[in-house]
Design a protein around this motif. Structure first.
Motif, mmCIF file in Angstrom:
data_model
loop_
_atom_site.group_PDB
_atom_site.id
_atom_site.type_symbol
_atom_site.label_atom_id
_atom_site.label_comp_id
_atom_site.label_asym_id
_atom_site.label_seq_id
_atom_site.Cartn_x
_atom_site.Cartn_y
_atom_site.Cartn_z
ATOM 1 N N PRO A 68 0.768 -1.314 0.017
ATOM 2 C CA PRO A 68 -0.078 0.030 0.061
ATOM 3 C C PRO A 68 0.780 1.165 0.007
ATOM 4 O O PRO A 68 0.707 2.362 -0.652
ATOM 5 C CB PRO A 68 -0.704 -0.073 1.325
ATOM 6 N N GLN A 69 1.790 1.291 0.572
ATOM 7 C CA GLN A 69 2.928 2.201 0.872
ATOM 8 C C GLN A 69 3.254 2.622 -0.597
ATOM 9 O O GLN A 69 3.899 3.903 -0.853
ATOM 10 C CB GLN A 69 3.869 2.089 1.593
ATOM 11 N N TYR A 71 1.876 2.400 -3.615
ATOM 12 C CA TYR A 71 0.924 3.055 -4.257
ATOM 13 C C TYR A 71 0.571 4.551 -3.580
ATOM 14 O O TYR A 71 0.563 5.451 -4.550
ATOM 15 C CB TYR A 71 -0.584 2.332 -3.986
ATOM 16 N N GLU A 72 0.679 4.739 -2.325
ATOM 17 C CA GLU A 72 0.943 6.017 -1.980
ATOM 18 C C GLU A 72 2.141 6.923 -2.157
ATOM 19 O O GLU A 72 1.746 8.085 -2.598
ATOM 20 C CB GLU A 72 0.676 6.031 -0.301
#
Length: 232
Positions: A68-69, A71-72
């Motif tokens: 997820p990091q 994509y962030e």
């Protein structure tokens, strides 16, 4: 030496990355592209391209298994520079076939299975992204792997029949970290947790003090750890 290499080497300014990127963009026009994995070094090259408004395509590969990091970091980069980072996905049919035949974690079972997964999720979308490209810019650094220690700033990729330019090839990790901090470049927060080389979530772990930079990639394997994107 072929004509593409002659054209590329005429653009090389070893101590001036921006000048080299600008001349490559002029020499190859729309046939030059940069592939980013959103790593520290790739974020620096993105910074060079976007902050100087260079007409170079920037793209990334979404394997479907990223942190997820990651994509962030992609979104923070887009917002900071107001530029497009193209995203390429693996072919749906191939992913479905592999997962249905071998399960979600077949890559842990053998090197062959892992390489199959990397090929489907990384190499196939890369092939699409590089279609028509004559000059491919990458964030490869010599520190990453013994296999990369003898590479040149500009070289010929025989397998893809194109020029490759790796502007940060001889940069050290402290140099990379200092540049990112000095220019306030967005980066993946996992780096601060010991993830020095970040790929797919199931295939990446943090690196212990004293371990090699890429020790956290495919850590269960003992062979040379490459995914096939930069086959030599």
């Amino acid at each position: 030496m072929n004509e593409l290499m002659k054209k590329a080497e005429a653009c090389l300014h070893e101590q001036d990355i921006v000048a080299t990127l600008r001349e490559l963009s002029e020499a190859f026009k729309e046939r030059v592209a940069f592939s980013t994995s959103l790593s520290l070094e790739d974020q620096i090259i993105t910074h060079f391209i976007f902050s100087h408004d260079l007409p170079i395509r920037v793209f990334t590969l979404d394997t479907g298994r990223l942190f997820p990091q990651t994509y962030e970091t992609l979104e923070r980069t887009r917002k900071k520079y107001g530029k497009t980072i193209e995203v390429y996905f693996p072919p749906q049919e191939e992913v479905e076939r592999m997962v249905n035949e071998k399960g979600m974690f077949s890559f842990y079972e053998s090197v062959e299975n892992r390489k199959e997964c990397c090929f489907i999720r990384k190499v196939l979308p890369l092939n699409r992204a590089l279609k028509g490209v004559a000059c491919w810019i990458t964030g490869i650094r010599a520190e990453h792997s013994p296999l990369r220690s003898n590479m040149r700033l500009i070289e010929w990729d025989e397998s893809r029949q194109m020029v490759k330019y790796q502007p940060l090839l001889h940069w050290t990790t402290p140099q990379v970290e200092a540049f990112v901090k000095e220019h306030n470049i967005p980066y993946n927060p996992l780096f601060d947790q010991g993830f020095l080389s970040i790929g797919c979530q199931p295939c990446t772990r943090a690196v212990a003090p004293g371990e090699d930079i890429r020790a956290g990639r495919w850590w269960w394997e003992q062979s040379h750890k490459e995914c096939g994107l930069h086959a030599r």
